[in-house]
Write an enzyme that holds these catalytic residues in place. Structure first.
Site, PDB file in Angstrom:
ATOM      1  CE1 TYR A  21      32.481  13.417  18.824  1.00 56.30           C
ATOM      2  CE2 TYR A  21      31.251  15.326  19.198  1.00 56.30           C
ATOM      3  CZ  TYR A  21      31.655  14.500  18.302  1.00 56.30           C
ATOM      4  OH  TYR A  21      31.376  14.738  16.969  1.00 56.30           O
ATOM      5  CD  GLN A  70      -0.156  -5.156  -5.589  1.00 58.06           C
ATOM      6  OE1 GLN A  70       0.016  -4.476  -4.682  1.00 58.06           O
ATOM      7  NE2 GLN A  70      -1.397  -5.412  -6.137  1.00 58.06           N
ATOM      8  N   GLY A 129       0.615  -1.292   0.091  1.00 61.83           N
ATOM      9  CA  GLY A 129       0.090   0.001   0.088  1.00 61.83           C
ATOM     10  C   GLY A 129       0.930   1.323   0.098  1.00 61.83           C
ATOM     11  CE  LYS A 149      -1.153   1.831   5.493  1.00 61.44           C
ATOM     12  NZ  LYS A 149      -2.584   2.000   5.062  1.00 61.44           N
ATOM     13  CG  ASP A 169      -3.010  -1.430   6.560  1.00 59.70           C
ATOM     14  OD1 ASP A 169      -3.399  -2.642   6.773  1.00 59.70           O
ATOM     15  OD2 ASP A 169      -3.490  -0.605   5.936  1.00 59.70           O
ATOM     16  NE  ARG A 174      -6.662   6.905   3.548  1.00 55.12           N
ATOM     17  CZ  ARG A 174      -7.623   5.821   3.870  1.00 55.12           C
ATOM     18  NH1 ARG A 174      -8.504   6.331   4.976  1.00 55.12           N
ATOM     19  NH2 ARG A 174      -7.513   4.745   3.531  1.00 55.12           N
TER      20      ARG A 174
HETATM   21  C1  UD1 Z   1     -10.158  -4.448   2.847  1.00 57.22           C
HETATM   22  C2  UD1 Z   1     -11.104  -5.330   2.572  1.00 57.22           C
HETATM   23  C3  UD1 Z   1     -12.391  -4.976   3.176  1.00 57.22           C
HETATM   24  C4  UD1 Z   1     -11.921  -4.989   4.694  1.00 57.22           C
HETATM   25  C5  UD1 Z   1     -10.988  -3.993   5.171  1.00 57.22           C
HETATM   26  C6  UD1 Z   1     -10.196  -4.050   6.440  1.00 57.22           C
HETATM   27  C7  UD1 Z   1     -10.726  -6.184   0.288  1.00 57.22           C
HETATM   28  C8  UD1 Z   1     -11.323  -6.082  -1.347  1.00 57.22           C
HETATM   29  N1  UD1 Z   1     -11.298  -5.202   1.107  1.00 57.22           N
HETATM   30  O1  UD1 Z   1     -10.397  -2.978   2.294  1.00 57.22           O
HETATM   31  O2  UD1 Z   1     -13.367  -6.188   3.164  1.00 57.22           O
HETATM   32  O3  UD1 Z   1     -13.031  -4.480   5.456  1.00 57.22           O
HETATM   33  O4  UD1 Z   1      -9.615  -4.253   4.073  1.00 57.22           O
HETATM   34  O5  UD1 Z   1      -9.329  -2.942   6.797  1.00 57.22           O
HETATM   35  O6  UD1 Z   1      -9.647  -6.858   0.547  1.00 57.22           O
HETATM   36  N2  UD1 Z   1      -2.973  -3.858  -0.736  1.00 57.22           N
HETATM   37  C9  UD1 Z   1      -1.807  -4.129  -1.484  1.00 57.22           C
HETATM   38  N3  UD1 Z   1      -2.128  -3.978  -2.905  1.00 57.22           N
HETATM   39  C10 UD1 Z   1      -3.123  -3.609  -3.490  1.00 57.22           C
HETATM   40  C11 UD1 Z   1      -3.972  -3.411  -2.701  1.00 57.22           C
HETATM   41  C12 UD1 Z   1      -4.020  -3.420  -1.089  1.00 57.22           C
HETATM   42  O7  UD1 Z   1      -0.786  -4.532  -1.065  1.00 57.22           O
HETATM   43  O8  UD1 Z   1      -3.326  -3.581  -4.690  1.00 57.22           O
HETATM   44  C13 UD1 Z   1      -2.749  -3.998   0.674  1.00 57.22           C
HETATM   45  C14 UD1 Z   1      -2.507  -2.502   1.512  1.00 57.22           C
HETATM   46  O9  UD1 Z   1      -1.266  -2.344   1.700  1.00 57.22           O
HETATM   47  C15 UD1 Z   1      -3.347  -2.963   2.871  1.00 57.22           C
HETATM   48  C16 UD1 Z   1      -4.253  -3.975   2.528  1.00 57.22           C
HETATM   49  O10 UD1 Z   1      -3.636  -4.641   1.209  1.00 57.22           O
HETATM   50  O11 UD1 Z   1      -2.475  -3.390   3.518  1.00 57.22           O
HETATM   51  C17 UD1 Z   1      -5.600  -3.555   2.330  1.00 57.22           C
HETATM   52  O12 UD1 Z   1      -5.719  -2.684   1.518  1.00 57.22           O
HETATM   53  P1  UD1 Z   1      -6.737  -1.601   1.444  1.00 57.22           P
HETATM   54  O13 UD1 Z   1      -6.820  -0.592   0.197  1.00 57.22           O
HETATM   55  O14 UD1 Z   1      -6.231  -0.817   2.442  1.00 57.22           O
HETATM   56  O15 UD1 Z   1      -8.192  -2.255   1.471  1.00 57.22           O
HETATM   57  P2  UD1 Z   1      -9.456  -1.811   2.052  1.00 57.22           P
HETATM   58  O16 UD1 Z   1     -10.252  -0.931   0.960  1.00 57.22           O
HETATM   59  O17 UD1 Z   1      -9.413  -1.015   3.359  1.00 57.22           O
HETATM   60 MG    MG Z   2      -7.619  -0.178   4.653  1.00 52.65          MG
END
Ligand code: UD1
Ligand code: MG
Length: 452
Positions: free
Chosen positions: A375, A79, A15, A26, A109, A19
């Site tokens: 020092y 990724q 991620g 992060k 996170d 924010r």
């Molecule tokens: C995700 C879940 C949601 C859940 C929430 C909890 C999915 C589709 N949704 O949503 O159901 O309630 O977490 O916090 O899984 N990340 C990557 N690569 C990407 C996308 C994300 O490494 O392409 C990592 C992010 O860094 C993070 C985690 O995956 O650590 C979650 O991604 P984020 O975009 O925060 O998902 P949410 O929309 O919060």
């Molecule tokens: Mg999230």
């Protein structure tokens, strides 16, 4: 947990964390003195998971280094594009293809997840479930995926906020994000996930419906909201910190540490305590600190990278910096700073002193206002003080210098040469006295003034 099941954990750390408004990624932001990624990797290790893969963003050598520091055997995958959580998991395709019984997906996170919860997810797989999702009852579910159950309470789908109907949005049972998948089927399910949704992303959560179409059961394991708190900004980071501190204080107290006002004491994930330690209010403990049995840390002290021996007393208002090693019953008092120095058993450094790059022998007494001048602007030098030595107040010890065992240094000395054992060194202006001088001076000055 049957150790016969082989597990692979994939930790998503790609991620961008926009924010956080930070130059640092992060997942390297810290909670209780340790990166969020480190917390997750520690929980994974506690759950007895043998293989670990970390998915990171492009060019994130710092994240890779942190992953390898904690889990030297971890595989890392990049990724290249952020196309969703399922896409992120598939960055580690090679690791999944190598085969495992339990495939665990964790978010870097979400740092407060415990090893016990990861074990609970694995237990669901061992009982035959195809997928186990970690759920929690959110005080405010806005933004989370919702867990959709059928009349019998079976998990049938996870719906993201943006794709949810009015009725589904009213559900408070939310997706924490962590998931356990049958390792034998996971790759097939993951590759069948599409991106036909509101965000156009590949959602890991779609795996629930795919598993069910395959005739496999999807389960929910429950966690407390505080355990699955996700960190996206610094306000949530502070919330995670508060939860982590509360846990650390409780664990310390449960193990025999007294805290008069625990809410004012700040610990690190790696702080070690003996029994019957007393911590007074407003103490801050940084990384790498161990405190021995019956030691007392008085109010307003700050410790970092320090070892405090049994029965030692520190503070109030003391600062122990990295490399401070205090033996049993050593005493470090108010407004004293100790850095990269050992203080042997029973030695006392009680007031207004700086001890840096030094070794202080057993039962030595360091007077108020002593400074080790360690020092020269370029290099650091050591000061050695033998056992039972006595350093008079307001002395400057210009390193490198050795004060022998049992030696005395007169108050106000600036010591630039070694002092032999059991001798006295005085290095200050010699006192002289002119009898009656003050009275004569006053009389003369008073007379002058009357004349004017
Ligand atoms: C995700 C879940 C949601 C859940 C929430 C909890 C999915 C589709 N949704 O949503 O159901 O309630 O977490 O916090 O899984 N990340 C990557 N690569 C990407 C996308 C994300 O490494 O392409 C990592 C992010 O860094 C993070 C985690 O995956 O650590 C979650 O991604 P984020 O975009 O925060 O998902 P949410 O929309 O919060
Ligand atoms: Mg999230």
């Amino acid at each position: 947990m049957p150790s016969s099941r082989k597990a692979l954990a994939i930790v998503l750390a790609a991620g961008e964390g926009t924010r956080m408004k930070s130059d640092a990624p992060k997942v390297l932001h810290q909670v209780a003195g340790r990166s969020m990624l480190a917390h997750v990797l520690t929980a994974v290790a506690e759950a007895g998971v043998e293989s670990v893969a970390v998915v990171l963003g492009p060019g994130r050598d710092d994240v890779r280094a942190e992953a390898l520091r904690l889990a030297p055997g971890a595989m890392t995958f990049v990724q290249a594009e952020r196309l969703g959580t399922a896409h992120a998991v598939l960055a580690a395709r090679e690791a999944i293809a190598a085969g495992c019984d339990d495939l665990l997906v964790l978010f870097a996170d979400t740092p407060l997840v415990t090893g016990a919860t990861i074990r609970a997810l694995r237990a669901g797989l061992a009982e035959g479930a195809g997928v186990v999702a970690l759920g929690f009852v959110a005080a405010d579910p806005f933004g989370y995926g919702r867990l959709i159950q059928d009349a019998a309470g079976r998990l049938v789908a996870i719906r993201e906020e943006k794709d949810a109907s009015e009725a589904e949005r009213a559900i408070r049972l939310s997706n924490a994000g962590l998931m356990a998948l049958d390792g034998a089927r996971a790759l097939d399910w993951l590759t069948r996930i599409g991106n036909a949704n509101a965000k156009g992303e590949y959602y890991l959560t779609d795996v629930i419906e795919l598993a069910r179409t395959d005739g496999r059961d999807a389960q929910v394991a429950l966690a407390a909201e505080t355990e699955v708190l996700g960190v996206n900004d610094r306000i949530q980071l502070a919330r995670a910190e508060a939860v982590a501190q509360d846990r650390l204080r409780r664990a310390a107290m449960a193990a025999g540490v007294t805290m008069i006002a625990p809410e004012t004491v700040f610990l690190c994930a790696d702080t070690l305590f003996g029994r019957d330690v007393l911590i007074e209010p407003h103490v801050v403990i940084g990384p790498g600190v161990s405190i021995g049995d019956k030691a007392v840390i008085h109010a307003f002290s700050h410790l970092e990278g320090a070892r405090v021996g049994a029965g030692a007393t520190i503070g109030p208002f003391a600062r122990l910096r990295p490399g401070a090693q205090l033996a049993e019953k050593a005493k470090v008092g108010n407004f004293v700073e100790i850095k990269n120095a050992s203080v042997a058993a029973g030695a006392k450094v009680n007031h207004l002193t700086y001890i840096g790059d030094a070794d202080i022998g057993a039962n030595a007494n360091i007077g108020a206002g002593t400074i080790t001048c360690n020092y020269d602007g370029f290099f650091k030098y050591r000061t050695e003080i033998g056992e039972n030595a006595f350093i008079g107040s307001n002395s400057a010890l210009v390193a490198p210098v050795k004060i022998g065992a049992g030696a005395y240094v007169g108050s106000g000395s600036v010591v630039t040469r070694d002092v032999a054992s059991d001798s006295l060194a005085v290095a200050r202006g010699r006192q002289m006295e002119k009898a009656g001088w003050a009275a004569a001076f006053r009389a003369a000055q008073a007379a002058k003034k009357t004349k004017k």
